[in-house]
Design an enzyme around this catalytic site. Structure first.
Site, PDB file in Angstrom:
ATOM      1  N   LYS A 140       0.839  -1.203   0.000  1.00 48.62           N
ATOM      2  CA  LYS A 140       0.000   0.000   0.000  1.00 48.62           C
ATOM      3  C   LYS A 140       0.876   1.258   0.000  1.00 48.62           C
ATOM      4  CE  LYS A 140      -1.806  -1.482   3.768  1.00 48.62           C
ATOM      5  NZ  LYS A 140      -2.604  -1.742   4.978  1.00 48.62           N
ATOM      6  N   GLY A 154      -8.130   2.944  11.068  1.00 47.34           N
ATOM      7  CA  GLY A 154      -8.666   1.650  10.691  1.00 47.34           C
ATOM      8  C   GLY A 154      -8.626   1.338   9.213  1.00 47.34           C
ATOM      9  N   THR A 155      -7.927   2.154   8.417  1.00 51.11           N
ATOM     10  CA  THR A 155      -7.909   1.923   6.969  1.00 51.11           C
ATOM     11  C   THR A 155      -7.266   0.581   6.623  1.00 51.11           C
ATOM     12  OG1 THR A 155      -5.888   3.258   6.858  1.00 51.11           O
ATOM     13  CG2 THR A 155      -7.956   4.336   6.263  1.00 51.11           C
ATOM     14  N   GLY A 156      -6.140   0.267   7.243  1.00 49.37           N
ATOM     15  CA  GLY A 156      -5.448  -0.977   6.930  1.00 49.37           C
ATOM     16  C   GLY A 156      -6.256  -2.198   7.305  1.00 49.37           C
ATOM     17  N   CYS A 157      -6.864  -2.160   8.477  1.00 48.28           N
ATOM     18  CA  CYS A 157      -7.713  -3.270   8.924  1.00 48.28           C
ATOM     19  C   CYS A 157      -8.870  -3.476   7.961  1.00 48.28           C
ATOM     20  CB  CYS A 157      -8.277  -2.986  10.318  1.00 48.28           C
ATOM     21  SG  CYS A 157      -7.041  -2.648  11.595  1.00 48.28           S
TER      22      CYS A 157
END
Length: 270
Positions: free
Chosen positions: A177, A211-214
């Site tokens: 990412k 919380g974007t990655g999760c």
């Protein structure tokens, strides 16, 4: 209902609801999968940061894994905050023993506010025991640099080299990412061992990205659970998280969460 795809998250609990187990379950639900959870740690957390981390015992984690996988099973599993080498080792052993078909590894290391969510000594266990059994890994640039033992990844050219080096560690696919780079677009690279696929989206002017990655990794797991290819799962996950960031939730006094309902809401209205 019996044919509903099943997705399991193995991660930490975020009391603020924006990341971890809570974000994963919301994402599973929005993408029409039945969500289940194994909690590896409790965190006292809000938009201002992580105020406490309380790992669960190995016995408690093992009992949760056995309870879910021996009875219900999982079409895909997503791992998030695992915290210690012992927990990583246990999780890898159990996922192998239960022959889980799809494993999405989000190598969570540091919270948005800077709190450590993976002990330094656990990185080796992550690399040696979890990455080789992963279907997909989804590191951001700092996480990828940590895994590879380099200082940083600062350009598209360095991303292309890093994604190949990460793939050499054993996962079937790597999604690197690129959100930490500057520019008008947020670009991620998917590498399958032969071809680098590029996924780009507009960059939104918001600080509310908790919380974007999760959420992104959970969306990939949900789509794989439903039978999508890795390419299509990543494509959907990119659209899901981009929409969630675009309509982020400005709550609390710090970094607010993404909006997990935005993707389905936009889909229904279009």
């Amino acid at each position: 209902m019996n044919n509903l795809a099943k997705a399991l998250t193995i991660a930490g609990s975020d009391s603020g609801g924006g990341a971890g187990i809570q974000a994963d379950i919301k994402t599973f639900q929005e993408l029409d999968t039945f969500g289940m959870s194994v909690i590896t740690a409790l965190t006292a957390q809000n938009t201002l940061g992580v105020h406490g981390v309380y790992p669960q015992t190995l016995d408690a984690i093992e009992a949760q894994l056995d309870a879910v996988l021996s009875d219900i099973g999982a079409d895909a599993v997503k791992t998030g905050m695992l915290f210690s080498a012992d927990i990583i080792t246990l999780v890898a052993q159990k996922l192998t023993a239960y022959r889980v078909n799809h494993i999405v590894v989000d190598p969570v290391m540091i919270a948005k506010g800077g709190a450590a969510l993976l002990l330094d000594e656990a990185v080796e266990a992550l690399v040696k025991k979890l990455l080789p059994i992963a279907t997909v890994i989804t590191p951001n640039l700092p996480e990828a640099a940590k895994i590879l033992g380099i200082e940083s990844i600062d350009s598209r050219t360095e991303m292309e080299q890093a994604v190949k080096e990460l793939h050499a560690l054993g996962p079937r696919y790597v999604v690197l990412k690129g959100g930490h780079l500057s520019g008008d677009e947020a670009t991620d690279l998917l590498y399958d061992g032969e071809t680098i696929h590029v996924f780009s989206s507009s960059r939104f002017d918001t600080k509310h990205t908790h919380g974007t990655g999760c959420t992104f990794a959970a969306a990939i797991a949900a789509e794989l659970a439903k039978g999508a290819s890795v390419f299509d799962a990543v494509k959907t996950a990119k659209a899901f998280i981009s929409t969630a960031i675009k309509h982020a939730v400005a709550i609390g006094g710090g970094i607010g969460p993404t909006n997990h309902h935005a993707y389905k809401k936009e889909s229904l209205s279009s």
